[in-house]
Scaffold this motif. Structure first.
Motif, PDB file in Angstrom:
ATOM      1  N   UNK A 288      26.039 154.076  55.053  1.00  0.00           N
ATOM      2  CA  UNK A 288      26.247 155.452  55.594  1.00  0.00           C
ATOM      3  C   UNK A 288      24.977 156.454  55.673  1.00  0.00           C
ATOM      4  N   UNK A 289      25.026 157.189  56.668  1.00  0.00           N
ATOM      5  CA  UNK A 289      23.989 158.270  56.881  1.00  0.00           C
ATOM      6  C   UNK A 289      24.547 159.374  57.270  1.00  0.00           C
ATOM      7  N   UNK A 290      24.030 160.656  56.549  1.00  0.00           N
ATOM      8  CA  UNK A 290      24.593 161.875  56.986  1.00  0.00           C
ATOM      9  C   UNK A 290      23.803 162.691  57.651  1.00  0.00           C
ATOM     10  N   UNK A 291      23.920 163.034  58.769  1.00  0.00           N
ATOM     11  CA  UNK A 291      23.051 163.941  59.545  1.00  0.00           C
ATOM     12  C   UNK A 291      23.256 165.498  59.558  1.00  0.00           C
TER      13      UNK A 291
ATOM     14  N   UNK B 110      35.734 135.035  54.237  1.00  0.00           N
ATOM     15  CA  UNK B 110      36.472 135.920  53.345  1.00  0.00           C
ATOM     16  C   UNK B 110      36.526 137.451  54.298  1.00  0.00           C
ATOM     17  N   UNK B 111      37.730 137.628  54.430  1.00  0.00           N
ATOM     18  CA  UNK B 111      38.050 139.009  55.159  1.00  0.00           C
ATOM     19  C   UNK B 111      37.934 140.287  53.924  1.00  0.00           C
ATOM     20  N   UNK B 112      37.687 141.179  54.244  1.00  0.00           N
ATOM     21  CA  UNK B 112      37.478 142.440  53.254  1.00  0.00           C
ATOM     22  C   UNK B 112      38.048 143.487  53.884  1.00  0.00           C
ATOM     23  N   UNK B 113      38.209 144.526  52.888  1.00  0.00           N
ATOM     24  CA  UNK B 113      38.775 145.946  52.993  1.00  0.00           C
ATOM     25  C   UNK B 113      38.026 146.891  52.022  1.00  0.00           C
ATOM     26  N   UNK B 114      37.012 147.686  52.810  1.00  0.00           N
ATOM     27  CA  UNK B 114      36.364 148.559  52.000  1.00  0.00           C
ATOM     28  C   UNK B 114      36.684 149.829  52.030  1.00  0.00           C
ATOM     29  N   UNK B 115      36.650 150.503  50.730  1.00  0.00           N
ATOM     30  CA  UNK B 115      37.140 151.812  50.580  1.00  0.00           C
ATOM     31  C   UNK B 115      35.965 152.545  50.488  1.00  0.00           C
ATOM     32  N   UNK B 116      35.711 153.584  51.616  1.00  0.00           N
ATOM     33  CA  UNK B 116      34.402 154.447  51.932  1.00  0.00           C
ATOM     34  C   UNK B 116      34.268 155.431  50.835  1.00  0.00           C
ATOM     35  N   UNK B 117      35.544 155.774  50.267  1.00  0.00           N
ATOM     36  CA  UNK B 117      35.337 156.991  49.201  1.00  0.00           C
ATOM     37  C   UNK B 117      34.962 156.287  47.791  1.00  0.00           C
TER      38      UNK B 117
ATOM     39  N   UNK C 180      29.397 149.584  50.019  1.00  0.00           N
ATOM     40  CA  UNK C 180      29.787 148.592  49.066  1.00  0.00           C
ATOM     41  C   UNK C 180      28.804 147.748  48.262  1.00  0.00           C
ATOM     42  N   UNK C 181      29.048 147.053  47.283  1.00  0.00           N
ATOM     43  CA  UNK C 181      27.970 146.170  46.763  1.00  0.00           C
ATOM     44  C   UNK C 181      28.062 144.730  47.328  1.00  0.00           C
TER      45      UNK C 181
ATOM     46  N   UNK D 139      33.952 152.857  47.158  1.00  0.00           N
ATOM     47  CA  UNK D 139      33.118 151.904  47.177  1.00  0.00           C
ATOM     48  C   UNK D 139      33.736 150.477  46.699  1.00  0.00           C
ATOM     49  N   UNK D 140      35.145 150.539  46.395  1.00  0.00           N
ATOM     50  CA  UNK D 140      35.988 149.262  46.156  1.00  0.00           C
ATOM     51  C   UNK D 140      36.152 148.461  47.184  1.00  0.00           C
ATOM     52  N   UNK D 141      36.097 147.183  47.008  1.00  0.00           N
ATOM     53  CA  UNK D 141      36.052 146.303  48.006  1.00  0.00           C
ATOM     54  C   UNK D 141      37.173 145.126  47.671  1.00  0.00           C
TER      55      UNK D 141
END
Length: 503
Positions: free
Chosen positions: A332-335, A408-415, A374-375, A417-419
Motif C-alpha cells: 500500500x502507498x498513501x499519496x 494456493x488461493x488467498x483472501x487478504x484483509x487490508x485492515x 500481508x506477510x 493484515x490477516x490472510x
C-alpha cells in the motif's frame, strides 16, 4: 463424477518430445522437458495444448451451485508453446487459448478455442514460428524466397505491420457489447462470446487514439466506460504516458491525458510530484480517495527481474534467483493530495491504522513509504468489483510458493493484515473472481470462483467455487470438471467435499 468420450485426440508435437527432430535453437528447452526433475507444479507451465474443446461439455457438479450465480467466465492465456519443432522461449509468448465457463441454473459448461489470430495462422501454415514474440525471435519462413527473407532484414518494422504479432494472449474485455482478446500492444482481436471464434480483422487502437501501445488490464465503470493506460513514442513531446477513455458505445474517441495524478472530475493533472523506492508491478489491487489522501494498493516486486526470469528454460530448471524474482507482495502507498499545507519533513499521512508514511522535501516532491498489506505473497489480485475505486477491505488472489507453484488461493484483509488460504494438493489455481451474493450487505458476502489445472492429468479442466463470507474455509465447495476418457475407461477422481454454508 462423469466423464466424456471425445474423438481421437492428435498428439501435439510438443508432447511427443524428440530431441533429434527439434530445431537446434530449442534443444535446451526440449532436453529439459524430457530430462528435468522439476516438480509437477512447474510442469503445468510447459504444457502445449493438444486440441481445443470447441463443442461445449457439461460438467458434473459435486454439491450445489447457487441459483443466483449465473453468467460466463472468460479466461485467456498462452496455451500453445510450440509450432512444429520450434518452441517459444518465454512464458508470455505462447499462442493464445480462450476458455469459457458458463454457469446457469445450477449447471456448468466449458468450451475452449485457440485464438484465430493472423500470427497463429501464419505459424501453423509454415509449421514453425515465423512471427516474433516478446522473448522469441522467429525462425525463417519456408514460404518466403531467399530474397524476401533477405529484404525483410532491412525493412523498418511498423506497429501496424502484418509482421507484428496479434497473439492477444493476456486478457479479455467487453467494449460496449463487443468482446475483445487483448495483449500489451496496440492490437486487439474481437471474439464471438458464444463460440469464441475470432471475428473480423485486427483492431488497432492507434487508429482511434494517439497511443502506440496500451495495457491489457483496463478498468470498466458500471456504465460500461473503459479506462486504460497507453504509451506514445512518436509525439512532438517525446515518449508520454496516456490515460485512454472508451465511452460505452462502439465509436472510440481520441481522448488522452498525461499521467501523474489526475482528477477524474475534471481531468486536471495535479502539480505535486510523488516518488517512492523502486519497485515493479504487473497488477493493481485497488485505489481510492479517503480524507484528502489517495490509497493505492499494488502487487509489488522489488525490481523488474521477473520479466527476465520467466523464460521457459528457467521454468524447466528453476533456481533460487528465479524463485526470488517472481515474489510479489501486496503493498500500500498513501499519496496526500494537499502536501503544500504541511511543513517539509513531517509525515503527511493521517489515515488511522496505516503504517504508510509520506514526506515532502524542500522542492515540494513527496516521497511515499509503503506498507505491506500481508506477510504472504500475492499475485493476480481481484476484489468485490462493486468497491472498485472505493474504500474496500478484502483482496483475493493466489500465493506463489517455490517459484511458480501457484496452488494456493488467498483472501487478504487490508485492515488487519490477516490472510486466509485455501488449496487442494495437486492443483494449480487461476486468478480468482469474486461474485457478490444478491442482497449482500457485507463486502465479502459472496462466492469466489477460479479455474483449476490438474498437475498430473492433462485432459482435465475444472473450477472451484467457495463461500468466502466471514471465513475462507471451504464450507461449501462446488466442482465442475470434464475429462477425456482413455480407451473408453473413465478417469477416476474427486476433488471436494460439499457441506452447508454458515447460516
Amino acid at each position: 463424477m462423469s466423464s466424456y468420450v471425445f474423438p481421437d485426440v492428435p498428439t501435439h508435437t510438443g508432447n511427443g518430445i524428440d530431441v533429434s527432430k527439434t530445431h537446434k535453437a530449442c534443444k535446451n528447452i526440449v532436453e529439459n522437458l524430457r530430462d528435468s526433475k522439476m516438480d509437477d507444479a512447474h510442469k503445468v507451465y510447459v504444457r502445449s495444448m493438444d486440441q481445443a474443446t470447441t463443442t461445449p461439455v457439461k460438467g458434473e457438479v459435486d454439491g450445489e451451485i447457487p441459483l443466483w450465480l449465473e453468467g460466463n467466465l472468460f479466461r485467456n492465456g498462452p496455451g500453445v508453446l510450440n509450432i512444429g519443432d520450434t518452441w517459444y522461449n518465454h512464458l508470455f509468448d505462447g499462442m493464445a487459448v480462450l476458455h469459457k465457463f458458463t454457469i446457469k441454473g445450477g449447471e456448468a459448461f466449458y468450451r475452449s478455442r485457440i485464438l484465430e489470430s493472423d500470427t497463429y495462422k501464419k505459424n501453423t501454415a509454415a509449421n514453425r514460428i515465423v512471427i516474433d514474440e516478446f522473448g522469441t525471435r522467429a525462425y525463417p519462413d519456408p514460404c518466403k524466397t531467399i530474397l524476401q527473407r533477405f529484404m525483410s532484414k532491412f525493412s523498418g518494422l511498423q506497429l501496424d505491420s502484418p509482421d507484428v504479432s496479434d497473439n492477444c494472449s493476456v486478457s479479455m474485455c467487453y467494449f460496449s457489447d463487443q468482446l475483445f482478446a487483448m495483449t500489451e500492444t496496440s492490437l486487439m482481436r474481437r471474439v464471438d462470446p458464444e463460440t469464441l471464434h475470432t471475428v473480423g480483422g485486427r483492431t488497432n487502437i492507434t487508429n482511434y487514439v494517439a497511443v502506440n501501445m496500451a495495457t491489457a488490464h483496463p478498468h470498466v465503470d458500471p456504465d460500461g466506460t473503459v479506462y486504460n493506460m497507453g504509451t506514445s513514442f512518436t509525439g512532438n513531446k517525446g515518449p508520454t504516458y496516456n490515460i485512454i477513455k472508451f465511452p460505452p458505445k462502439k465509436t472510440l474517441p481520441d481522448v488522452v491525458v498525461k499521467f501523474h495524478v489526475i482528477r477524474r472530475s475534471d481531468g486536471q493533472l495535479l502539480e505535486t510530484k510523488y516518488e517512492a523506492d523502486t519497485f515493479f508491478f504487473f497488477h493493481s489491487i485497488n485505489a481510492y480517495e479517503e480524507d484528502g489522501q489517495i490509497v493505492i494498493d499494488l502487487c509489488c516486486f522489488d525490481d523488474g527481474a521477473v520479466v527476465n526470469q520467466i523464460w521457459l528454460e528457467n521454468i524447466t530448471n528453476p533456481t533460487e534467483t528465479f524463485n526470488k524474482a517472481i515474489q510479489a507482495t501486496p503493498r500500500r502507498f498513501v499519496l496526500p493530495l494537499n502536501p503544500q499545507k504541511s511543513p517539509a519533513g513531517t509525515n503527511l499521512v493521517t489515515l488511522p491504522g496505516t503504517k504508510c508514511r509520506s514526506t515532502r522535501n524542500a522542492k515540494g516532491v513527496v516521497h511515499c513509504h509503503s506498507q505491506d498489506l500481508s506477510q504472504d505473497l500475492m499475485e493476480m489480485p481481484r476484489i468485490n468489483y462493486r468497491f472498485n475505486g472505493k474504500k474496500y477491505r478484502y483482496g483475493y488472489g493466489f500465493i506463489p510458493t517455490k517459484g511458480l507453484n501457484c496452488g494456493t488461493l488467498c483472501k487478504v484483509d487490508a485492515e488487519t493484515g490477516e490472510t486466509r488460504k485455501w488449496k487442494m494438493p495437486g492443483f494449480q489455481v487461476s486468478e480468482p473472481v469474486f461474485v457478490e451474493r444478491p442482497g449482500a450487505t457485507e463486502e465479502d458476502d459472496g462466492a469466489l470462483i477460479a479455474s483449476l489445472v490438474n498437475e498430473k492429468e492433462q485432459k482435465e479442466c475444472c473450477f472451484y467455487t467457495g463461500w468466502v463470507h466471514y471465513t475462507f474455509k471451504p464450507v461449501r465447495t462446488y466442482e465442475f470438471r470434464y475429462m477425456y476418457e482413455r480407451d473408453r475407461r473413465p478417469i477416476p477422481g474427486s476433488l471436494f467435499t460439499a457441506s452447508r454454508p454458515p447460516s
